[in-house]
Scaffold this motif. Structure first.
Motif, PDB file in Angstrom:
ATOM      1  N   GLY A 666       0.781  -1.231   0.000  1.00  0.00           N
ATOM      2  CA  GLY A 666       0.000   0.000   0.000  1.00  0.00           C
ATOM      3  C   GLY A 666       0.811   1.278   0.000  1.00  0.00           C
ATOM      4  O   GLY A 666       0.256   2.363   0.237  1.00  0.00           O
ATOM      5  N   VAL A 667       2.114   1.186  -0.279  1.00  0.00           N
ATOM      6  CA  VAL A 667       2.985   2.362  -0.216  1.00  0.00           C
ATOM      7  C   VAL A 667       3.389   2.776  -1.632  1.00  0.00           C
ATOM      8  O   VAL A 667       4.094   2.020  -2.309  1.00  0.00           O
ATOM      9  N   PRO A 668       2.964   3.959  -2.100  1.00  0.00           N
ATOM     10  CA  PRO A 668       3.379   4.405  -3.433  1.00  0.00           C
ATOM     11  C   PRO A 668       4.860   4.775  -3.454  1.00  0.00           C
ATOM     12  O   PRO A 668       5.463   5.075  -2.417  1.00  0.00           O
ATOM     13  N   VAL A 669       5.439   4.764  -4.649  1.00  0.00           N
ATOM     14  CA  VAL A 669       6.866   5.032  -4.840  1.00  0.00           C
ATOM     15  C   VAL A 669       7.017   6.211  -5.786  1.00  0.00           C
ATOM     16  O   VAL A 669       6.418   6.234  -6.868  1.00  0.00           O
ATOM     17  N   VAL A 670       7.841   7.178  -5.398  1.00  0.00           N
ATOM     18  CA  VAL A 670       8.149   8.316  -6.268  1.00  0.00           C
ATOM     19  C   VAL A 670       9.412   7.952  -7.048  1.00  0.00           C
ATOM     20  O   VAL A 670      10.468   7.716  -6.449  1.00  0.00           O
ATOM     21  N   THR A 671       9.318   7.892  -8.374  1.00  0.00           N
ATOM     22  CA  THR A 671      10.452   7.434  -9.173  1.00  0.00           C
ATOM     23  C   THR A 671      10.780   8.414 -10.283  1.00  0.00           C
ATOM     24  O   THR A 671       9.973   9.297 -10.630  1.00  0.00           O
ATOM     25  N   LEU A 672      11.952   8.235 -10.859  1.00  0.00           N
ATOM     26  CA  LEU A 672      12.470   9.108 -11.916  1.00  0.00           C
ATOM     27  C   LEU A 672      12.773   8.261 -13.141  1.00  0.00           C
ATOM     28  O   LEU A 672      13.558   7.309 -13.069  1.00  0.00           O
ATOM     29  N   ARG A 673      12.156   8.606 -14.256  1.00  0.00           N
ATOM     30  CA  ARG A 673      12.457   7.937 -15.530  1.00  0.00           C
ATOM     31  C   ARG A 673      13.607   8.704 -16.181  1.00  0.00           C
ATOM     32  O   ARG A 673      13.478   9.887 -16.501  1.00  0.00           O
ATOM     33  N   GLY A 674      14.746   8.034 -16.390  1.00  0.00           N
ATOM     34  CA  GLY A 674      15.930   8.727 -16.869  1.00  0.00           C
ATOM     35  C   GLY A 674      16.409   8.259 -18.224  1.00  0.00           C
ATOM     36  O   GLY A 674      15.681   7.600 -18.967  1.00  0.00           O
ATOM     37  N   PRO A 675      17.686   8.574 -18.552  1.00  0.00           N
ATOM     38  CA  PRO A 675      18.204   8.334 -19.899  1.00  0.00           C
ATOM     39  C   PRO A 675      18.600   6.894 -20.198  1.00  0.00           C
ATOM     40  O   PRO A 675      18.980   6.595 -21.330  1.00  0.00           O
ATOM     41  N   SER A 676      18.556   6.012 -19.205  1.00  0.00           N
ATOM     42  CA  SER A 676      18.862   4.601 -19.471  1.00  0.00           C
ATOM     43  C   SER A 676      17.722   3.735 -18.951  1.00  0.00           C
ATOM     44  O   SER A 676      16.925   4.166 -18.120  1.00  0.00           O
ATOM     45  N   ARG A 677      17.681   2.499 -19.430  1.00  0.00           N
ATOM     46  CA  ARG A 677      16.594   1.628 -19.028  1.00  0.00           C
ATOM     47  C   ARG A 677      16.697   1.230 -17.555  1.00  0.00           C
ATOM     48  O   ARG A 677      15.683   0.898 -16.924  1.00  0.00           O
ATOM     49  N   ALA A 678      17.913   1.290 -16.980  1.00  0.00           N
ATOM     50  CA  ALA A 678      18.061   1.030 -15.551  1.00  0.00           C
ATOM     51  C   ALA A 678      17.272   2.042 -14.732  1.00  0.00           C
ATOM     52  O   ALA A 678      16.778   1.724 -13.643  1.00  0.00           O
ATOM     53  N   HIS A 679      17.127   3.288 -15.267  1.00  0.00           N
ATOM     54  CA  HIS A 679      16.314   4.305 -14.594  1.00  0.00           C
ATOM     55  C   HIS A 679      14.836   3.938 -14.574  1.00  0.00           C
ATOM     56  O   HIS A 679      14.068   4.481 -13.778  1.00  0.00           O
ATOM     57  N   CYS A 680      14.443   3.050 -15.472  1.00  0.00           N
ATOM     58  CA  CYS A 680      13.025   2.908 -15.798  1.00  0.00           C
ATOM     59  C   CYS A 680      12.367   1.692 -15.155  1.00  0.00           C
ATOM     60  O   CYS A 680      11.211   1.390 -15.449  1.00  0.00           O
ATOM     61  N   LEU A 723      -4.370   0.308  -2.927  1.00  0.00           N
ATOM     62  CA  LEU A 723      -3.215   0.056  -3.798  1.00  0.00           C
ATOM     63  C   LEU A 723      -2.905  -1.428  -3.960  1.00  0.00           C
ATOM     64  O   LEU A 723      -2.575  -1.876  -5.065  1.00  0.00           O
ATOM     65  N   ARG A 724      -3.017  -2.220  -2.909  1.00  0.00           N
ATOM     66  CA  ARG A 724      -2.703  -3.650  -3.064  1.00  0.00           C
ATOM     67  C   ARG A 724      -3.624  -4.291  -4.086  1.00  0.00           C
ATOM     68  O   ARG A 724      -3.176  -5.041  -4.961  1.00  0.00           O
ATOM     69  N   GLU A 725      -4.915  -4.025  -3.994  1.00  0.00           N
ATOM     70  CA  GLU A 725      -5.863  -4.620  -4.935  1.00  0.00           C
ATOM     71  C   GLU A 725      -5.562  -4.150  -6.353  1.00  0.00           C
ATOM     72  O   GLU A 725      -5.613  -4.935  -7.308  1.00  0.00           O
ATOM     73  N   ARG A 726      -5.232  -2.903  -6.484  1.00  0.00           N
ATOM     74  CA  ARG A 726      -4.902  -2.364  -7.807  1.00  0.00           C
ATOM     75  C   ARG A 726      -3.662  -3.034  -8.381  1.00  0.00           C
ATOM     76  O   ARG A 726      -3.604  -3.380  -9.561  1.00  0.00           O
ATOM     77  N   TRP A 727      -2.671  -3.223  -7.533  1.00  0.00           N
ATOM     78  CA  TRP A 727      -1.426  -3.873  -7.961  1.00  0.00           C
ATOM     79  C   TRP A 727      -1.663  -5.328  -8.358  1.00  0.00           C
ATOM     80  O   TRP A 727      -1.126  -5.806  -9.356  1.00  0.00           O
TER      81      TRP A 727
END
Length: 778
Positions: A666-680, A723-727
């Motif tokens: 149930g915990v959302p994650v703030v993430t950054l999509r960057g210039p390589s696939r490792a970012h993603c 969030l769990r059900e959605r996931w």
């Protein structure tokens, strides 16, 4: 803490459970064991050097006897010389008399002592002095010398000459243990006597060879308890032998007797401080009993002695990475040099660390992977495995999977639900488990039934594995590791299957020209974003990542901030992902939300915690706002989410397993999509369930999302509850949806090969998969 599937290639850690497996390779053959074990010249050496003692003992020794010593010791050759010889012996042994001496000494050197005893008159068996014993010794009456020496020592226990003769005679009779005791006493009483020292060294060598043979045989048989006795005896034989102490340390470590192991390991280093081998073994022992900092100090010392030892370098690189020092990890992989390492294992690990390094651009990382591919191609046989697979585009496919992580490891959580959902009429799953047999666990046994064929392949070399896969007629072969621990990319370089695909374990290219495809989806590989950094062609399916938690999940609790009155941010990614740019962005968030705190997982040592406090303090974050948690078992790790309101992701290597577990809790994650696939990676997990609002395209946007989420607790609480059900219920990430997409992609790959066409980018759409799902899907 659970980590993502990626981790560097390194030798097995020196833990308690693995010390027994480590022992056979750690037992050293002593240098003296390589010399000859011969005693033919010991008696004469001792005899030549003992005339002074003979005279001091009071024997009437004529000059003619001294002058003819060497000639006499060689024995009589004819009747005349024999007569002269007997006369001299009668003169030198007045107590025994002429005939007694003849009977005692027999025809010359080499006479067995037992023969002397039986032929000697009973009334003449007593000898008065060491000089008498000396003469009898030189004529081979060793048993007689032994018995008389023992008798004389009762009266003269401090006579070093008698101890020397006793030890020498016992040695010639093959009684090495008794000889060693007598000769040790002789050396104590005659410390300047070179003959005594030489004989003690010789018998110790002979005993040592026999004991080392026993030790080695026991260790190779895995019988460490039996190996302990000869290991201790070798130390007793020579307290100054560093190798004996080191071997005993390894045996004791294998038995879990850490105190004794460390004591003898330290003694070995004290005796041979410049020994790389002894430093490494002691470092392994220290690491095994939890003294990591001391272990690393010794490994760094060993690195200074031998910077080309790949195994040690990889351990140091891993340790540096754990401390968040990716650049230092790369330094150790290179052996302290500027150029890439020659060893392919070290080069593969270097690629992993470059993927973590914020200072390396995607172009630099890609170039390094290409170099690896060229080096591997030059090192392995090419075109030796011709493929006779039937080119029928509609037939059932034999699909192989190679992994060292088919055990309690995140990879198992990603692959198990897909294997279970594949249609056995379309795909025959063949698994090559390349982890060591002793790493198999309950998860391994749960995975076995999901495969039509399971091959435990950990003992096979890369070439042997390639031959086995080729012989099994695999049509499409999957790599589930990339440049992470236990990978078999050199096997893939031999192309044992017509088509080869990389998936799950690693977010960058393998660099191998023999790897045809990288399986991905539009969420973790947006169109046009990363293709230029891959040797492989992209095979996109609607969802390339489902995840099955290992064990049951605890219930989702209410948003902690509602009761605590302040927000708790969190990150359970490994510490090596926490580079300076990430920490700076996190500090910006904490500054903008001054009442908030940050919990960091996987911080298991005080040094790492202190370094992180210092890093944050430099950016104005007080140490009391930081909470550190060590690596924990899965149930405890999951329970920590009950204290977290919002997760902060890392870059350039974002979360994978940790992101899935956070969403499931149930915990959302703030993430950054960057210039390589490792970012993603995290962006892919969030995108599949429609959480696009938590994905940023730059650091400023990332900080804004985190701050906004922390300030809107009502929205955050509502998201947590659903969030769990959605996931779990999002249609495209359900295992059967991933399996249907995979089957369609495999069929297209195979169809191109059947037509003789090279690999090309391909995509399976969601519209193609939906009709294949049971009952359809929204």
């Amino acid at each position: 803490m659970c980590s993502t599937s990626g981790r560097p290639l390194m030798p097995p850690p020196a833990l308690t459970a693995s010390m027994q497996a480590l022992a056979p390779s750690c037992i050293c053959r002593p240098s003296w064991a390589d010399g000859p074990v011969s005693g033919t010249d010991w008696p004469s050496t001792m005899a030549r050097r003992s005339w002074a003692r003979t005279r001091a003992a009071g024997s009437a020794e004529p000059a003619s006897a001294r002058a003819s010593w060497r000639r006499d010791s060689m024995g009589p050759d004819d009747a005349a010389s024999r007569a002269a010889h007997d006369a001299r012996r009668a003169e030198q042994f007045p107590l025994l008399g002429h005939r007694a001496v003849r009977r005692a000494v027999g025809p010359g050197p080499g006479t067995d002592g037992r023969q002397c005893r039986t032929r000697m008159p009973k009334e003449s068996k007593k000898v008065a002095s060491p000089a008498d014993l000396q003469q009898l010794f030189n004529w081979g009456c060793f048993d007689l010398v032994k018995r008389n020496a023992r008798s004389l020592l009762k009266q003269r226990p401090a006579d070093g000459s008698l101890w020397l003769l006793l030890g020498a005679s016992q040695m010639r009779l093959g009684q090495d243990e008794d000889a060693a005791q007598a000769l040790r006493r002789a050396v104590q009483l005659l410390p300047a006597d070179a003959a005594a020292a030489a004989l003690l060294a010789a018998v110790s060598q002979r005993l040592g060879v026999a004991l080392f043979t026993q030790l080695n045989e026991a260790v190779l048989a895995g019988q460490l308890a039996q190996a302990l006795v000869p290991a201790r005896r070798l130390v007793e034989l020579n307290e100054a032998d560093a190798t004996a102490h080191s071997n005993l340390a390894v045996i004791l470590g294998g038995l879990g007797q850490w105190s004794g192991a460390l004591e003898h390991g330290q003694r070995a280093i004290a005796l041979a401080p410049e020994s790389f081998d002894f430093l490494i073994k002691q470092a392994a022992l220290l690491g095994a009993c939890g003294r990591a900092e001391e272990s690393l100090l010794l490994r760094r010392q060993a690195f200074g002695l031998c910077p080309d030892n790949v195994d040690n370098n990889l351990v140091l690189a891993q340790a540096s990475s754990v401390l968040g020092q990716a650049a230092e990890a790369a330094y150790y992989c290179r052996g302290g040099r500027d150029e890439p390492p020659q060893d392919l294992r070290a080069l593969s690990s270097l690629l992993f660390y470059l993927s973590l390094d914020e200072g390396c651009s995607p172009e630099q990382v890609y170039a390094a992977h290409l170099d690896y591919g060229r080096r591997v191609a030059a090192a392995v046989p090419q075109d030796r495995l011709a493929h006779g697979n039937v080119r029928d585009p509609q037939r059932r496919l034999r699909v192989g999977f190679v992994s060292a992580d088919l055990r309690q490891h995140p990879v198992a959580g990603f692959i198990a639900p897909v294997w279970a959902a594949l249609d056995p009429q379309q795909v025959e799953v063949c698994v090559y488990a390349v982890h060591a047999e002793n790493l198999a666990d309950a998860t391994t046994e749960q995975l076995r039934p999901l495969a039509a064929h399971w091959v435990d392949s950990g003992a096979l070399s890369d070439s042997e594995l390639a031959e086995r896969i080729h012989a099994d007629g695999i049509d499409i072969l999957f790599d589930l590791a990339g440049h992470t621990g236990g990978n078999r990319l050199q096997c893939f370089a031999e192309r044992p299957a017509p088509l080869q695909v990389t998936w799950i374990g690693y977010p960058n290219t393998t660099g191998l020209q023999t790897m045809d495809y990288a399986l991905c989806d539009p969420f973790n590989a947006p169109h046009g974003g990363y293709e230029r950094f891959y040797v492989e062609k992209f095979a996109r399916i609607p969802c390339s990542g489902t995840f099955e938690p290992q064990g049951s999940l605890p219930s989702v609790n209410e948003l902690p901030a509602l009761g605590a009155g302040r927000v708790m941010f969190g990150s359970f990614n490994r510490v090596e992902k926490l580079g300076p740019q990430v920490l700076a962005a996190w500090a910006r968030v904490l500054t903008a939300v001054p009442e908030a705190r940050l919990m960091l997982g996987n911080v298991s040592d005080a040094a790492t915690a202190a370094r992180l406090r210092e890093d944050f303090a430099r950016q104005g974050i007080a140490p009391e706002r930081l909470v550190f948690q060590p690596r924990q078992a899965l149930p405890d790790y999951l329970a920590l989410h009950h204290e977290i309101d919002l997760m902060l992701d890392t870059w350039p290597y974002s979360g994978g397993t940790t992101t899935n577990y956070a969403l499931a809790m149930g915990v959302p994650v703030v993430t950054l999509r960057g210039p390589s696939r490792a970012h993603c990676q995290s962006a892919g997990v969030l995108g599949r369930i429609g959480l696009h609002e938590w994905i940023a395209d730059d650091v400023d946007g990332w900080v804004e999302i985190a701050v906004r989420g922390a300030r809107d607790l009502t929205a955050l609480a509502a998201l947590r509850a659903s969030l769990r059900e959605r996931w779990a219920a999002t249609p495209r990430r359900r295992p059967e949806a991933v399996a249907r997409g995979l089957e369609l992609a495999l069929r297209r790959m195979w169809g191109r090969w059947c037509k003789g066409l090279p690999a090309e980018h391909l995509e399976v759409s969601w519209d193609e998969v939906q009709p294949l799902l049971q009952g359809g899907a929204a």
